[in-house]
Design a protein around this motif. Structure first.
Motif, PDB file in Angstrom:
ATOM      1  N   TYR A   1      -4.274  13.245   1.635  1.00 45.84           N
ATOM      2  CA  TYR A   1      -3.134  12.334   1.407  1.00 45.84           C
ATOM      3  C   TYR A   1      -3.202  11.269   0.359  1.00 45.84           C
ATOM      4  N   LEU A   2      -4.429  10.496   0.648  1.00 49.53           N
ATOM      5  CA  LEU A   2      -4.618   9.095  -0.070  1.00 49.53           C
ATOM      6  C   LEU A   2      -5.174   9.620  -1.255  1.00 49.53           C
ATOM      7  N   SER A   3      -5.544  10.945  -1.499  1.00 50.54           N
ATOM      8  CA  SER A   3      -6.266  11.381  -3.012  1.00 50.54           C
ATOM      9  C   SER A   3      -4.823  11.604  -3.759  1.00 50.54           C
ATOM     10  N   SER A   4      -4.002  12.158  -3.034  1.00 46.10           N
ATOM     11  CA  SER A   4      -2.478  12.659  -3.744  1.00 46.10           C
ATOM     12  C   SER A   4      -1.653  11.399  -4.294  1.00 46.10           C
ATOM     13  N   VAL A   5      -1.854  10.244  -3.799  1.00 44.99           N
ATOM     14  CA  VAL A   5      -1.094   9.057  -4.024  1.00 44.99           C
ATOM     15  C   VAL A   5      -1.448   8.422  -5.234  1.00 44.99           C
ATOM     16  N   THR A   6      -1.249   8.241  -6.249  1.00 46.25           N
ATOM     17  CA  THR A   6      -1.833   7.503  -7.336  1.00 46.25           C
ATOM     18  C   THR A   6      -1.354   5.877  -7.439  1.00 46.25           C
ATOM     19  N   LEU A   7      -1.978   5.115  -8.310  1.00 49.57           N
ATOM     20  CA  LEU A   7      -1.548   3.936  -8.314  1.00 49.57           C
ATOM     21  C   LEU A   7      -0.375   3.769  -9.099  1.00 49.57           C
ATOM     22  N   ARG A   8       0.053   4.741  -9.978  1.00 44.98           N
ATOM     23  CA  ARG A   8       1.259   4.938 -10.784  1.00 44.98           C
ATOM     24  C   ARG A   8       2.321   5.198  -9.801  1.00 44.98           C
ATOM     25  N   ASP A   9       2.321   5.955  -8.562  1.00 51.37           N
ATOM     26  CA  ASP A   9       3.114   6.219  -7.720  1.00 51.37           C
ATOM     27  C   ASP A   9       3.590   5.078  -6.975  1.00 51.37           C
ATOM     28  N   LEU A  10       2.652   4.209  -6.547  1.00 50.13           N
ATOM     29  CA  LEU A  10       3.071   2.841  -5.868  1.00 50.13           C
ATOM     30  C   LEU A  10       3.604   1.917  -6.984  1.00 50.13           C
ATOM     31  N   VAL A  11       3.299   1.787  -8.297  1.00 54.80           N
ATOM     32  CA  VAL A  11       4.060   1.002  -9.091  1.00 54.80           C
ATOM     33  C   VAL A  11       5.603   1.533  -9.116  1.00 54.80           C
ATOM     34  N   LEU A  12       5.676   2.695  -9.471  1.00 51.76           N
ATOM     35  CA  LEU A  12       7.157   3.100  -9.604  1.00 51.76           C
ATOM     36  C   LEU A  12       7.925   2.872  -8.237  1.00 51.76           C
TER      37      LEU A  12
ATOM     38  N   THR B   1      -2.403   6.666 -13.583  1.00 51.03           N
ATOM     39  CA  THR B   1      -2.073   8.211 -13.085  1.00 51.03           C
ATOM     40  C   THR B   1      -3.604   8.714 -12.726  1.00 51.03           C
ATOM     41  N   GLU B   2      -4.425   8.069 -13.191  1.00 55.45           N
ATOM     42  CA  GLU B   2      -5.789   8.659 -12.771  1.00 55.45           C
ATOM     43  C   GLU B   2      -6.319   8.073 -11.595  1.00 55.45           C
ATOM     44  N   ILE B   3      -5.942   7.036 -11.008  1.00 50.06           N
ATOM     45  CA  ILE B   3      -6.494   6.255 -10.090  1.00 50.06           C
ATOM     46  C   ILE B   3      -5.768   6.550  -8.829  1.00 50.06           C
ATOM     47  N   SER B   4      -6.502   7.134  -7.864  1.00 48.99           N
ATOM     48  CA  SER B   4      -5.696   7.313  -6.542  1.00 48.99           C
ATOM     49  C   SER B   4      -6.044   6.122  -5.487  1.00 48.99           C
TER      50      SER B   4
ATOM     51  N   TRP C   1     -10.437  14.540  15.267  1.00 49.51           N
ATOM     52  CA  TRP C   1     -10.803  13.572  14.316  1.00 49.51           C
ATOM     53  C   TRP C   1     -11.197  13.713  12.999  1.00 49.51           C
ATOM     54  N   SER C   2     -12.216  14.865  12.962  1.00 48.88           N
ATOM     55  CA  SER C   2     -12.494  15.257  11.688  1.00 48.88           C
ATOM     56  C   SER C   2     -11.471  15.914  10.836  1.00 48.88           C
ATOM     57  N   ASN C   3     -10.517  16.574  11.282  1.00 52.21           N
ATOM     58  CA  ASN C   3      -9.526  17.080  10.721  1.00 52.21           C
ATOM     59  C   ASN C   3      -8.795  15.955  10.073  1.00 52.21           C
ATOM     60  N   LEU C   4      -8.393  15.026  10.987  1.00 51.45           N
ATOM     61  CA  LEU C   4      -7.565  14.045  10.758  1.00 51.45           C
ATOM     62  C   LEU C   4      -8.181  13.317   9.294  1.00 51.45           C
ATOM     63  N   ASN C   5      -9.480  13.247   9.309  1.00 53.50           N
ATOM     64  CA  ASN C   5     -10.023  12.395   8.210  1.00 53.50           C
ATOM     65  C   ASN C   5      -9.721  13.288   6.996  1.00 53.50           C
ATOM     66  N   SER C   6      -9.800  14.544   7.075  1.00 56.94           N
ATOM     67  CA  SER C   6      -9.658  15.382   5.934  1.00 56.94           C
ATOM     68  C   SER C   6      -8.235  15.042   5.307  1.00 56.94           C
ATOM     69  N   LYS C   7      -7.057  15.296   6.426  1.00 56.11           N
ATOM     70  CA  LYS C   7      -5.739  14.864   5.846  1.00 56.11           C
ATOM     71  C   LYS C   7      -5.574  13.461   5.461  1.00 56.11           C
TER      72      LYS C   7
END
Length: 189
Positions: free
Chosen positions: A124-135, A72-75, A114-120
């Motif tokens: 997004y990738l920071s909000s998805v945890t390894l636990r989310d992918l396992v579930l 849950t602590e690894i994005s 493109w800079s705004n896309l980078n931020s998004k």
């Protein structure tokens, strides 16, 4: 964002590890075989993941890799950044020097897009945890069998099937008179 195989393979390998680590350390050879990723490539990726304190290694028989932190602590962003994958869609690599003209302050007309896309993407990738992918995998019906328990069951079944080892007694023939010919055999009968 140009997510190459390095980032995709790292995330895939980490999902595989997280799914199996409750059964003990997971070997890179096992991940390599299951995910069809080169073992030497995995060794490079896991070296980087270890330096970022995402995985820990255990040496020796029964060794392998485990998570260094809770899933849950690894994005996903942590994993991608650890393997040196750039999260950048700009032409200039985020330096804002797309063009060297004074009029646009060195940036191309689409730099902000493109800079705004980078931020998004990072958000997004920071909000998805390894636990989310396992579930998510478990929700698809992925069942992980503990290979150590399976091995013990197979060994137990073999022992039950064949029974305990029985030492055969060597039968000794009774002493008989030495008979050198058919004629002597007739005399002793």
């Amino acid at each position: 964002m140009r997510l190459t195989t390095k980032g995709r393979f790292a995330v895939t390998a980490m999902i595989d590890l997280a799914l199996r680590e409750t059964h003990g350390p997971v070997t890179l050879a096992g991940i390599s075989q299951r995910q069809k990723i080169s073992l030497s490539y995995l060794e490079q990726l896991f070296g980087k993941l270890r330096r970022f304190n995402i995985v820990e290694s255990t040496r020796g028989p029964g060794g392998g890799y485990t998570l260094a932190r809770q899933s849950t602590e690894i994005s996903v962003a942590d994993i991608i950044v650890a393997v040196d994958e750039p999260l950048d869609a700009t032409q200039c690599g985020g330096k804002a020097n797309c063009h060297n003209d004074e009029e646009n302050h060195g940036r191309c007309m689409t730099h902000d897009l493109w800079s705004n896309l980078n931020s998004k993407m990072v958000e997004y990738l920071s909000s998805v945890t390894l636990r989310d992918l396992v579930l998510q995998q478990e929700g698809r019906g992925i069942v992980i069998q503990d290979m150590r328990q399976k091995k013990m069951k197979v060994e137990s079944a073999k022992a039950t099937k064949t029974g305990p080892a029985v030492t055969a007694k060597k039968e000794v023939a009774p002493k008989a008179p030495l008979i050198n010919s058919v004629f002597n055999l007739a005399r002793h009968s």
